[in-house]
Design a protein around this motif. Structure first.
Motif, PDB file in Angstrom:
ATOM      1  N   SER A   1       0.888  -1.170   0.000  1.00 16.07           N
ATOM      2  CA  SER A   1       0.000   0.000   0.000  1.00 16.07           C
ATOM      3  C   SER A   1       0.919   1.210   0.000  1.00 16.07           C
ATOM      4  CB  SER A   1      -0.852   0.049   1.264  1.00 16.07           C
ATOM      5  OG  SER A   1      -1.640  -1.098   1.416  1.00 16.07           O
ATOM      6  N   LEU A   2       0.517   2.241  -0.705  1.00 14.50           N
ATOM      7  CA  LEU A   2       1.337   3.458  -0.743  1.00 14.50           C
ATOM      8  C   LEU A   2       0.493   4.643  -0.292  1.00 14.50           C
ATOM      9  CD1 LEU A   2       4.138   4.666  -1.580  1.00 14.50           C
ATOM     10  CD2 LEU A   2       3.073   5.223  -3.782  1.00 14.50           C
ATOM     11  N   VAL A   3       0.929   5.262   0.805  1.00 13.64           N
ATOM     12  CA  VAL A   3       0.203   6.421   1.331  1.00 13.64           C
ATOM     13  C   VAL A   3       0.863   7.690   0.801  1.00 13.64           C
ATOM     14  CG1 VAL A   3      -0.542   7.652   3.401  1.00 13.64           C
ATOM     15  CG2 VAL A   3      -0.438   5.146   3.398  1.00 13.64           C
ATOM     16  N   VAL A   4       0.065   8.495   0.114  1.00 13.98           N
ATOM     17  CA  VAL A   4       0.532   9.751  -0.476  1.00 13.98           C
ATOM     18  C   VAL A   4      -0.323  10.869   0.115  1.00 13.98           C
ATOM     19  CG1 VAL A   4       0.900  11.012  -2.633  1.00 13.98           C
ATOM     20  CG2 VAL A   4       1.018   8.508  -2.630  1.00 13.98           C
ATOM     21  N   ASP A   5       0.302  11.892   0.657  1.00 16.27           N
ATOM     22  CA  ASP A   5      -0.420  13.065   1.168  1.00 16.27           C
ATOM     23  C   ASP A   5      -1.481  12.711   2.221  1.00 16.27           C
ATOM     24  OD1 ASP A   5       1.025  14.548  -0.648  1.00 16.27           O
ATOM     25  OD2 ASP A   5      -0.528  14.463  -2.190  1.00 16.27           O
ATOM     26  N   ASP A   6      -1.225  11.707   3.028  1.00 10.17           N
ATOM     27  CA  ASP A   6      -2.161  11.303   4.092  1.00 10.17           C
ATOM     28  C   ASP A   6      -3.554  10.973   3.579  1.00 10.17           C
ATOM     29  OD1 ASP A   6      -0.384  11.371   6.186  1.00 10.17           O
ATOM     30  OD2 ASP A   6      -0.667  13.519   6.520  1.00 10.17           O
ATOM     31  N   ASP A   7      -3.663  10.682   2.284  1.00 12.17           N
ATOM     32  CA  ASP A   7      -4.957  10.327   1.696  1.00 12.17           C
ATOM     33  C   ASP A   7      -5.125   8.799   1.760  1.00 12.17           C
ATOM     34  OD1 ASP A   7      -7.345  10.669   0.291  1.00 12.17           O
ATOM     35  OD2 ASP A   7      -6.453  12.156  -1.046  1.00 12.17           O
ATOM     36  N   ALA A   8      -6.278   8.302   1.294  1.00  9.06           N
ATOM     37  CA  ALA A   8      -6.510   6.846   1.283  1.00  9.06           C
ATOM     38  C   ALA A   8      -5.367   6.164   0.533  1.00  9.06           C
ATOM     39  CB  ALA A   8      -7.845   6.542   0.615  1.00  9.06           C
ATOM     40  N   PRO A   9      -4.844   5.069   1.084  1.00 15.10           N
ATOM     41  CA  PRO A   9      -3.688   4.420   0.450  1.00 15.10           C
ATOM     42  C   PRO A   9      -3.998   3.918  -0.955  1.00 15.10           C
ATOM     43  CG  PRO A   9      -4.054   3.544   2.662  1.00 15.10           C
ATOM     44  CD  PRO A   9      -5.247   4.396   2.328  1.00 15.10           C
ATOM     45  N   LEU A  10      -3.008   4.018  -1.806  1.00 16.07           N
ATOM     46  CA  LEU A  10      -3.078   3.393  -3.123  1.00 16.07           C
ATOM     47  C   LEU A  10      -2.782   1.906  -2.948  1.00 16.07           C
ATOM     48  CD1 LEU A  10      -1.041   6.085  -5.109  1.00 16.07           C
ATOM     49  CD2 LEU A  10      -3.517   5.973  -4.746  1.00 16.07           C
ATOM     50  N   PHE A  11      -3.379   1.072  -3.803  1.00 18.83           N
ATOM     51  CA  PHE A  11      -3.224  -0.378  -3.661  1.00 18.83           C
ATOM     52  C   PHE A  11      -3.015  -1.018  -5.018  1.00 18.83           C
ATOM     53  CE2 PHE A  11      -7.667  -1.241  -4.968  1.00 18.83           C
ATOM     54  CZ  PHE A  11      -8.235   0.002  -4.747  1.00 18.83           C
ATOM     55  N   GLN A  12      -2.470  -2.210  -5.022  1.00 20.66           N
ATOM     56  CA  GLN A  12      -2.147  -3.007  -6.222  1.00 20.66           C
ATOM     57  C   GLN A  12      -0.943  -2.391  -6.963  1.00 20.66           C
ATOM     58  OE1 GLN A  12      -3.165  -5.952  -7.592  1.00 20.66           O
ATOM     59  NE2 GLN A  12      -4.469  -6.402  -5.833  1.00 20.66           N
ATOM     60  N   SER A  13       0.106  -3.188  -7.066  1.00 28.37           N
ATOM     61  CA  SER A  13       1.378  -2.669  -7.583  1.00 28.37           C
ATOM     62  C   SER A  13       1.265  -2.021  -8.961  1.00 28.37           C
ATOM     63  CB  SER A  13       2.430  -3.779  -7.601  1.00 28.37           C
ATOM     64  OG  SER A  13       2.082  -4.809  -8.504  1.00 28.37           O
ATOM     65  N   MET A  14       0.516  -2.615  -9.891  1.00 30.72           N
ATOM     66  CA  MET A  14       0.468  -2.028 -11.233  1.00 30.72           C
ATOM     67  C   MET A  14      -0.292  -0.712 -11.241  1.00 30.72           C
ATOM     68  SD  MET A  14       2.444  -3.766 -12.950  1.00 30.72           S
ATOM     69  CE  MET A  14       2.238  -2.861 -14.464  1.00 30.72           C
ATOM     70  N   ALA A  15      -1.331  -0.619 -10.413  1.00 31.99           N
ATOM     71  CA  ALA A  15      -2.060   0.646 -10.298  1.00 31.99           C
ATOM     72  C   ALA A  15      -1.150   1.723  -9.714  1.00 31.99           C
ATOM     73  CB  ALA A  15      -3.294   0.448  -9.426  1.00 31.99           C
TER      74      ALA A  15
END
Lengths: 218, 218
Positions: free
Chosen positions: A54-68
């Motif tokens: 999971s990648l958290v950017v700017d304290d927003d909802a985490p991004l998920f799935q590596s290709m996305a």
């Protein structure tokens, strides 16, 4: 940025390398998949699927799935480009990436290995045969496509790394962690050798992460 | 355009629906995965991985891997858009799509079912339990993400269909072909019901393709 990952996770490896190639600063928080930390309520609140990365950017909802996440990074940080400019080239790179990400890696992740062991009661040789079969089928499919196409040069598509190289690299790292013989995929291994010369790849590999063993354990 | 596919292939279903939504004319040539036609030398020359779908555009080398083809179609035929405009929304849609395309569908494809049967000698109940487990795990992960996020409206992301709906739709079609009970994923089923109202989805579903049985066989 905050990356939730695991040293051995090949999907985390892809995101780590993309961040390294783009020169984006990030911190990584380990989620131990073997101990089951991905199932903790606190992590599920971040990633309802209970997987890494999971990648958290700017304290927003985490991004998920590596290709996305890779596509997101490409859109937000276009340079250096990890996709070609032309739609057909982009399709080829994404296709090569998906052979790994969809048709290879999901068959050997910890949750599948656990089902093979606990759900089906398979012994270790049968589990290893399963892992080897799908790993090699996937890498051999990439090999066949790379061998056929004139776009294959130093890297999978031309002379600079793309999503395809990131995915190829992560899967070869995984195959090496299992100790598989890889002489049947010489083009894949040639590209892997080009990738690991680049600091962004080398620094992103599983065995160079905190928590990894000092050497490969088979 | 020429699409190589198979009536029951969920990956082919995705491409078919994307082409329908974009209004792109195409013909479809069936490759019978159960008879093993994907392994013929003539098909391998088109698709070295020996899987469907492949999409031939302008007599050039075929495009491969459903998500790579969807991205290609989005770039070549931007309207109607099947991805949101903002990078974060695009990442969410692609993430939802990849839960299906990477973490769900590849575990239940014919080549995996064949390994379970012939490689591992599993009986039919054990094979069906495997398929049900991964199908439901995937759909439940999509359900959890849809339930949590305010972006979920009529469709997975807002009021128009995206890659995420196409992938969700294909996987629900697959679950129905296996006769699975889907009451544990009500949000997924609500979105599915919205999708099938659209002619582009309805016309693209497995049971409406040449070669499909007149009714579902469990």
């Amino acid at each position: 940025m905050l990356l939730y990952g695991y040293w051995r996770s090949l999907a985390t490896c892809r995101v780590r390398i993309a961040l390294n190639l783009k020169g984006v600063a990030f911190e990584e928080t380990p989620i131990d998949l073997i101990k089951g930390e991905q199932h903790a309520a606190s992590y599920r609140a971040l990633n309802p699927q209970a997987v890494v990365p999971s990648l958290v950017v700017d304290d927003d909802a985490p991004l998920f799935q590596s290709m996305a996440i890779l596509e997101y990074l490409e859109e937000k940080y276009p340079q250096p480009a990890l996709l070609p400019v032309d739609p057909r080239g982009r399709a080829r790179v994404r296709g090569l990436a998906q052979i790994i990400v969809s048709d290879t890696h999901p068959l050997i992740v910890p949750r599948v290995r656990e089902y093979l062991e606990k759900g089906l009661g398979l012994d270790e040789p049968k589990r290893m045969a399963w892992i080897r079969n799908w790993m090699m089928k996937g890498l051999e499919a990439v090999e066949a496509q790379l061998l056929r196409d004139t776009e294959t040069v130093r890297f999978c598509h031309g002379t600079a790394p793309t999503f395809a190289d990131i995915c190829l690299f992560s899967q070869v790292c995984g195959a090496q962690l299992f100790g598989f013989e890889l002489s049947s995929v010489p083009t894949v291994m040639r590209v892997f050798a080009e990738c690991i010369k680049l600091e962004a790849f080398d620094r992103g590999q599983p065995l160079k992460q905190p928590g990894a063993p000092a050497k490969i354990q088979h």
